[in-house]
Design a protein around this motif. Sequence first.
Motif, PDB file in Angstrom:
ATOM      1  N   SER A 279      33.998 -14.878   8.455  1.00  0.00           N
ATOM      2  CA  SER A 279      32.709 -15.581   8.473  1.00  0.00           C
ATOM      3  C   SER A 279      32.909 -17.074   8.735  1.00  0.00           C
ATOM      4  O   SER A 279      32.047 -17.729   9.316  1.00  0.00           O
ATOM      5  CB  SER A 279      31.967 -15.369   7.148  1.00  0.00           C
ATOM      6  OG  SER A 279      32.578 -16.083   6.085  1.00  0.00           O
ATOM      7  N   PHE A 282      32.935 -17.273  12.365  1.00  0.00           N
ATOM      8  CA  PHE A 282      31.547 -17.213  12.831  1.00  0.00           C
ATOM      9  C   PHE A 282      30.929 -18.603  12.806  1.00  0.00           C
ATOM     10  O   PHE A 282      30.351 -19.078  13.791  1.00  0.00           O
ATOM     11  CB  PHE A 282      30.749 -16.312  11.868  1.00  0.00           C
ATOM     12  CG  PHE A 282      30.477 -14.934  12.379  1.00  0.00           C
ATOM     13  CD1 PHE A 282      29.188 -14.465  12.448  1.00  0.00           C
ATOM     14  CD2 PHE A 282      31.513 -14.111  12.766  1.00  0.00           C
ATOM     15  CE1 PHE A 282      28.919 -13.188  12.897  1.00  0.00           C
ATOM     16  CE2 PHE A 282      31.258 -12.838  13.208  1.00  0.00           C
ATOM     17  CZ  PHE A 282      29.958 -12.364  13.284  1.00  0.00           C
ATOM     18  N   LEU A 283      31.037 -19.220  11.636  1.00  0.00           N
ATOM     19  CA  LEU A 283      30.416 -20.525  11.438  1.00  0.00           C
ATOM     20  C   LEU A 283      31.012 -21.573  12.376  1.00  0.00           C
ATOM     21  O   LEU A 283      30.309 -22.444  12.889  1.00  0.00           O
ATOM     22  CB  LEU A 283      30.585 -20.950   9.979  1.00  0.00           C
ATOM     23  CG  LEU A 283      29.822 -22.176   9.504  1.00  0.00           C
ATOM     24  CD1 LEU A 283      28.343 -22.073   9.850  1.00  0.00           C
ATOM     25  CD2 LEU A 283      30.007 -22.362   8.001  1.00  0.00           C
ATOM     26  N   ILE A 286      29.397 -21.314  15.684  1.00  0.00           N
ATOM     27  CA  ILE A 286      28.064 -21.898  15.637  1.00  0.00           C
ATOM     28  C   ILE A 286      28.138 -23.426  15.747  1.00  0.00           C
ATOM     29  O   ILE A 286      27.328 -24.068  16.425  1.00  0.00           O
ATOM     30  CB  ILE A 286      27.358 -21.500  14.322  1.00  0.00           C
ATOM     31  CG1 ILE A 286      27.164 -19.979  14.227  1.00  0.00           C
ATOM     32  CG2 ILE A 286      26.036 -22.231  14.172  1.00  0.00           C
ATOM     33  CD1 ILE A 286      26.167 -19.405  15.177  1.00  0.00           C
ATOM     34  N   SER A 315      19.247 -18.819  11.321  1.00  0.00           N
ATOM     35  CA  SER A 315      20.227 -18.554  10.270  1.00  0.00           C
ATOM     36  C   SER A 315      19.536 -18.422   8.917  1.00  0.00           C
ATOM     37  O   SER A 315      19.936 -17.602   8.081  1.00  0.00           O
ATOM     38  CB  SER A 315      21.274 -19.669  10.230  1.00  0.00           C
ATOM     39  OG  SER A 315      20.713 -20.886   9.812  1.00  0.00           O
ATOM     40  N   SER A 338      25.055  -7.504  10.712  1.00  0.00           N
ATOM     41  CA  SER A 338      25.521  -8.831  11.104  1.00  0.00           C
ATOM     42  C   SER A 338      26.508  -8.743  12.260  1.00  0.00           C
ATOM     43  O   SER A 338      26.409  -9.504  13.237  1.00  0.00           O
ATOM     44  CB  SER A 338      26.178  -9.523   9.907  1.00  0.00           C
ATOM     45  OG  SER A 338      26.816 -10.716  10.304  1.00  0.00           O
ATOM     46  N   GLY A 342      25.840 -10.119  15.976  1.00  0.00           N
ATOM     47  CA  GLY A 342      26.756 -11.181  16.389  1.00  0.00           C
ATOM     48  C   GLY A 342      27.430 -10.879  17.714  1.00  0.00           C
ATOM     49  O   GLY A 342      27.577 -11.766  18.569  1.00  0.00           O
ATOM     50  N   LEU A 370      24.887 -14.874  11.568  1.00  0.00           N
ATOM     51  CA  LEU A 370      25.570 -15.731  10.599  1.00  0.00           C
ATOM     52  C   LEU A 370      24.821 -15.757   9.274  1.00  0.00           C
ATOM     53  O   LEU A 370      25.429 -15.660   8.204  1.00  0.00           O
ATOM     54  CB  LEU A 370      25.675 -17.149  11.162  1.00  0.00           C
ATOM     55  CG  LEU A 370      26.296 -18.174  10.214  1.00  0.00           C
ATOM     56  CD1 LEU A 370      27.787 -17.900  10.051  1.00  0.00           C
ATOM     57  CD2 LEU A 370      26.061 -19.586  10.725  1.00  0.00           C
TER      58      LEU A 370
END
Length: 454
Positions: A279, A282-283, A286, A315, A338, A342, A370
């Motif tokens: 994660s 992921f962030l 972003i 988000s 998710s 994604g 996210l």
Amino acid sequence: MERHQVSSQKWAIGLFTVGVFMAGLDNGIISTALTTIGESFGVSPSWGAWTVTLYTLGLAISTPIIGKLSDRYGRKRLFIIEIALFGFGSVLVALSPNFLILLMARVIQAIGGGGIFIIGSSHILATLPKEVQGKALGMLGGMHGLSAVIGPNLGAVILSLTGSWQWMFLINVPIAIILILFAFWKLDESRPGTEKPLDMMGTALLTISILSFMYGITQMGNTSFHVVNLLFIVVGLIGFIFLVFHERNLENKGADPILSYSLLTERKYIGTLILGFLSGGFLAGIIFIPAFVQQVLNVPVEHAGYWVTPLALASGVGAGIGGVVTDKYGPLRAIYASGIIGIIGFSLFVFIVNGFVSFSIASALAGISLGILLGAPLNMLAGESAKETEKGTAIGTLSLIRQIGLTIFPAVFAGFIAISKTDGYRQMFLTAAALALLVILVGMLLAKQSHTKQ
């Protein structure tokens, strides 16, 4: 009975939500003020970046320790202390006579702000019925999305109205005072944990290991990265190894380790930590989207904020959706959702994004993905793996692992972009889509393990 439990905790959830929003708002606000702050103290941009680097290091160090302390001494007490530290740090930032004091103040802010989400999440897991925990956790997660939208814009408004960056931080002070007063009045103290001596050696090892490892990692993206920085990473890893052995010996003696060794060997929790690390990736993906807007889509910087607003709003929406799905179908199905969303969102960046409409669709899907992942499901899985007296520790460690992912992946993505902007962003989004696929696969392994146990 469940309705009464939820009703009795409305004030607590509201206070935690405002606290999380305040801390998240500060992160967005400072992004607007970095250049102005650097100029006011006469420091170079590389030195100015330390206001962010030290905040990141402070978050990484404080989250697992605050989680443990909240389990041990009570969440009301720690929440008040955290808010007070954040408010004091904000005042100190605004009144800093020199850049060194400002950096110290940012560390105090990080120690205060980093634990608010941990304490709120562990309180929800310890007090609310399982059937409604997801919505409450999703509300906390959604605050990150909203604060990401409001923070930079509010910072720009404050700067334009007052002409002073100090007011960006002083705005936290009245909010902190109100939160402290209502916390004394409305929050019930959770039952304190063990009265055994605090694991000072483990705390010191954990702090040194995190500080050394994270500092080395944060320098990876710099052109001046060299052997000394690599040595910091190695020292951090060796420190973690010593920490694990120390915690195992302490637990075997019946003492109270800062990190539970038995929890760290629980397969379900290990899987949750892997998801936390992913994660962070992921962030990181972003985080690079605003730069993609300016560098690849050639959107002027003054208009870029409008382009990324749907992403941040999505988000927040995703966090709410994740909470509802988690309550109704369980955290693993929310994780699958998710991952699927994604994969689609990040893939669209590679193959179809060429204007505002296509960008908005892709960024909204990435934001929803996210939000789902960062909101309820991971914290729920962490809470399910932990004993009643370890929930704060479990969520704090999860946050640390996410922060490590959020530190490593930007350095990797920056390396892609440094080679070639267009192809670099393509590789970055493909990597983010691959991370989404890994999220699904790890979730399937956790589901298989749970089924086997049953």
